[in-house]
Design an enzyme around this catalytic site. Structure first.
Site, PDB file in Angstrom:
ATOM      1  N   LYS A   1     -20.388 -16.317  59.044  1.00 40.15           N
ATOM      2  CA  LYS A   1     -19.864 -17.624  58.614  1.00 40.15           C
ATOM      3  C   LYS A   1     -19.752 -18.572  59.791  1.00 40.15           C
ATOM      4  O   LYS A   1     -19.895 -19.774  59.656  1.00 40.15           O
ATOM      5  CB  LYS A   1     -18.422 -17.599  58.118  1.00 40.15           C
TER       6      LYS A   1
ATOM      7  N   LYS B   1     -14.626 -11.325  69.739  1.00 36.89           N
ATOM      8  CA  LYS B   1     -13.815 -12.531  69.477  1.00 36.89           C
ATOM      9  C   LYS B   1     -13.216 -13.071  70.770  1.00 36.89           C
ATOM     10  O   LYS B   1     -13.005 -14.267  70.904  1.00 36.89           O
ATOM     11  CB  LYS B   1     -12.710 -12.256  68.450  1.00 36.89           C
TER      12      LYS B   1
ATOM     13  N   LYS C   1     -26.255 -10.330  62.782  1.00 36.68           N
ATOM     14  CA  LYS C   1     -25.792 -10.437  61.390  1.00 36.68           C
ATOM     15  C   LYS C   1     -25.528 -11.877  60.970  1.00 36.68           C
ATOM     16  O   LYS C   1     -25.161 -12.714  61.794  1.00 36.68           O
ATOM     17  CB  LYS C   1     -24.556  -9.561  61.171  1.00 36.68           C
TER      18      LYS C   1
HETATM   19  P1  ATP Z   1     -16.765 -14.625  61.126  1.00 36.98           P
HETATM   20  O1  ATP Z   1     -18.118 -15.225  61.348  1.00 36.98           O
HETATM   21  O2  ATP Z   1     -15.649 -15.642  60.959  1.00 36.98           O
HETATM   22  O3  ATP Z   1     -16.427 -13.502  62.058  1.00 36.98           O
HETATM   23  P2  ATP Z   1     -17.778 -13.000  59.010  1.00 36.98           P
HETATM   24  O4  ATP Z   1     -18.872 -13.771  58.313  1.00 36.98           O
HETATM   25  O5  ATP Z   1     -18.184 -11.928  59.933  1.00 36.98           O
HETATM   26  O6  ATP Z   1     -16.780 -13.998  59.683  1.00 36.98           O
HETATM   27  P3  ATP Z   1     -15.508 -11.643  57.765  1.00 36.98           P
HETATM   28  O7  ATP Z   1     -14.446 -12.494  57.171  1.00 36.98           O
HETATM   29  O8  ATP Z   1     -15.231 -10.995  59.079  1.00 36.98           O
HETATM   30  O9  ATP Z   1     -16.885 -12.436  57.838  1.00 36.98           O
HETATM   31  O10 ATP Z   1     -15.899 -10.517  56.727  1.00 36.98           O
HETATM   32  C1  ATP Z   1     -15.652 -10.486  55.347  1.00 36.98           C
HETATM   33  C2  ATP Z   1     -16.364  -9.294  54.732  1.00 36.98           C
HETATM   34  O11 ATP Z   1     -17.779  -9.533  54.711  1.00 36.98           O
HETATM   35  C3  ATP Z   1     -16.182  -7.995  55.489  1.00 36.98           C
HETATM   36  O12 ATP Z   1     -16.104  -6.913  54.573  1.00 36.98           O
HETATM   37  C4  ATP Z   1     -17.425  -7.880  56.317  1.00 36.98           C
HETATM   38  O13 ATP Z   1     -17.713  -6.555  56.653  1.00 36.98           O
HETATM   39  C5  ATP Z   1     -18.466  -8.467  55.373  1.00 36.98           C
HETATM   40  N1  ATP Z   1     -19.601  -9.073  56.077  1.00 36.98           N
HETATM   41  C6  ATP Z   1     -19.549 -10.075  56.981  1.00 36.98           C
HETATM   42  N2  ATP Z   1     -20.796 -10.408  57.401  1.00 36.98           N
HETATM   43  C7  ATP Z   1     -21.656  -9.595  56.726  1.00 36.98           C
HETATM   44  C8  ATP Z   1     -23.090  -9.456  56.720  1.00 36.98           C
HETATM   45  N3  ATP Z   1     -23.869 -10.216  57.468  1.00 36.98           N
HETATM   46  N4  ATP Z   1     -23.633  -8.525  55.917  1.00 36.98           N
HETATM   47  C9  ATP Z   1     -22.848  -7.736  55.138  1.00 36.98           C
HETATM   48  N5  ATP Z   1     -21.502  -7.817  55.095  1.00 36.98           N
HETATM   49  C10 ATP Z   1     -20.893  -8.732  55.874  1.00 36.98           C
END
Ligand code: ATP
Ligand code: LTN
Length: 331
Positions: free
Chosen positions: A198, A113, A195
């Site tokens: 969002k 981050k 991965k």
């Molecule tokens: P950002 O892109 O804003 O960092 P993010 O998509 O990584 O967000 P988070 O809000 O950090 O999402 O995560 C919410 C939940 O979803 C957490 O439990 C995280 O481990 C899970 N998660 C996020 N991305 C994935 C993925 N690609 N596959 C499985 N689980 C995920």
């Protein structure tokens, strides 16, 4: 026997992806019968990056609607907003005094981050895992269902809890991460070696839970695969197809061999269309309920107010014990 306690949460940073759903909420739904579940919107964690205040408020309500639309029953789960339970931040301050700079420096999410938001490396971003530890420990949670990227934050939570317990005697339960065997890391559709996230720039790389049927089909059609044209699970050499197989497998409750058999002799076109069908079939009822709930803000408010009240009652008990142990005056 008392039920085990579960706590988890998601930041209100915008529309969720299929990765968020399969890695977290989908598992939560399965746990609601068996455990005492606390699911929060981590709105305070969201402040570690810059947000438009109106949009943050909107995203918080949307996420509550999504929790419910995805299958979390507000009568069976305690659904609440993190900032409405002051015990989290109060405990977080205390835990900060039992967490070392060196430990926080090792966190990969902080490093990632900091690179992404190089103009705003604030101390909230640095102490983010301590607030997360407080979220978990203040409920005496046994299990924390998250995607695989949050593993390190669970490890530091356990370290902080063990340190405190060894200084003041048994206070915190030592929580465990619950990471699903499949779906813990859904990969991007265009970039299957990183991965699905969002915050990804490329809209074709991610499926949003709010995407239209047309967009979902288009995105799967364009998903990166390989030239072999055979549906076979091999994460290292065929990351794109393997990722699509994982998605299909969770939604259809099938293992990789079953999927290989099902699509034997058929090309990627047929397979991709089947994956898109499975995703549309799962998301359509969620979207319908989500849109209905968004039309009814009073109902959403009633859901979180009920959750906030129960969460406050539970969290205050442990906070008081911690205050007493560290030497604060408690009535
Ligand atoms: P950002 O892109 O804003 O960092 P993010 O998509 O990584 O967000 P988070 O809000 O950090 O999402 O995560 C919410 C939940 O979803 C957490 O439990 C995280 O481990 C899970 N998660 C996020 N991305 C994935 C993925 N690609 N596959 C499985 N689980 C995920
Ligand atoms: N850091 C998590 C969100 C989060 C969380 C928590 C998850 C905040 N507090 C407590 C589980 C338990 C994330 O970024 N997904």
């Amino acid at each position: 026997m008392e039920k085990k306690i579960i706590l988890s949460g998601i930041q209100a940073t915008g529309d969720l992806t299929l990765g968020n759903y399969l890695g977290s909420i989908n598992n939560w739904v399965k746990m609601q019968e068996e455990y005492d579940c606390y699911y929060m919107i981590a709105d305070l964690h969201t402040l570690t990056i810059r947000n438009n205040p109106e949009i943050l408020r909107e995203n918080t309500l949307k996420l509550i609607a999504l929790y419910v639309a995805a299958g979390l029953d507000p009568d069976k789960n305690i659904i609440f907003i993190q900032s409405h339970v002051p015990a989290h931040t109060r405990l977080s301050w205390i835990l900060n005094c039992y967490t070392y700079m060196g430990e926080l420096n090792r966190m990969t999410q902080f490093k990632d981050k900091s690179l992404k938001h190089a103009d705003n490396i604030n101390s909230g971003l640095f102490t983010y895992p301590v607030l997360m530890a407080a979220d978990i420990l203040v409920y005496n949670a046994d299990l924390v269902p998250v995607g695989d990227d949050q593993k390190q934050h669970l490890e530091i939570t356990r370290d902080i809890a063990e340190r405190f317990n060894s200084l003041y005697g048994e206070t915190f339960k030592i929580p465990e991460a619950y990471i699903g065997k499949v779906g813990a890391r859904i990969m991007g559709l265009q970039n299957p070696t990183s991965k699905m996230s969002k915050s990804a720039q490329d809209p074709m790389d991610k499926i949003l839970l709010t995407d239209s049927e047309e967009d979902i089909r288009k995105k799967f059609k364009k998903a990166v695969t390989d030239s072999e044209n055979s549906v076979r699970f091999d994460k290292d050499n065929k990351p794109g197809v393997s990722n699509l197989m994982s998605i299909y497998g969770i939604l259809k409750n099938k293992n990789m061999e079953e999927i290989e058999k099902e699509f034997e002799g058929q090309g990627y076109g047929v397979f991709k269309a089947a994956v898109a069908d499975a995703v549309v079939e799962r998301l359509q009822p969620i979207q319908k309920k989500y849109n209905e709930l968004l039309q009814n803000p009073e109902k959403l408010k009633a859901i979180y107010e009920r959750g906030d009240k129960k969460a406050n009652e539970k969290a205050n008990l442990l906070l008081k014990e911690v205050y007493r142990k560290v030497g604060l005056i408690v009535d």
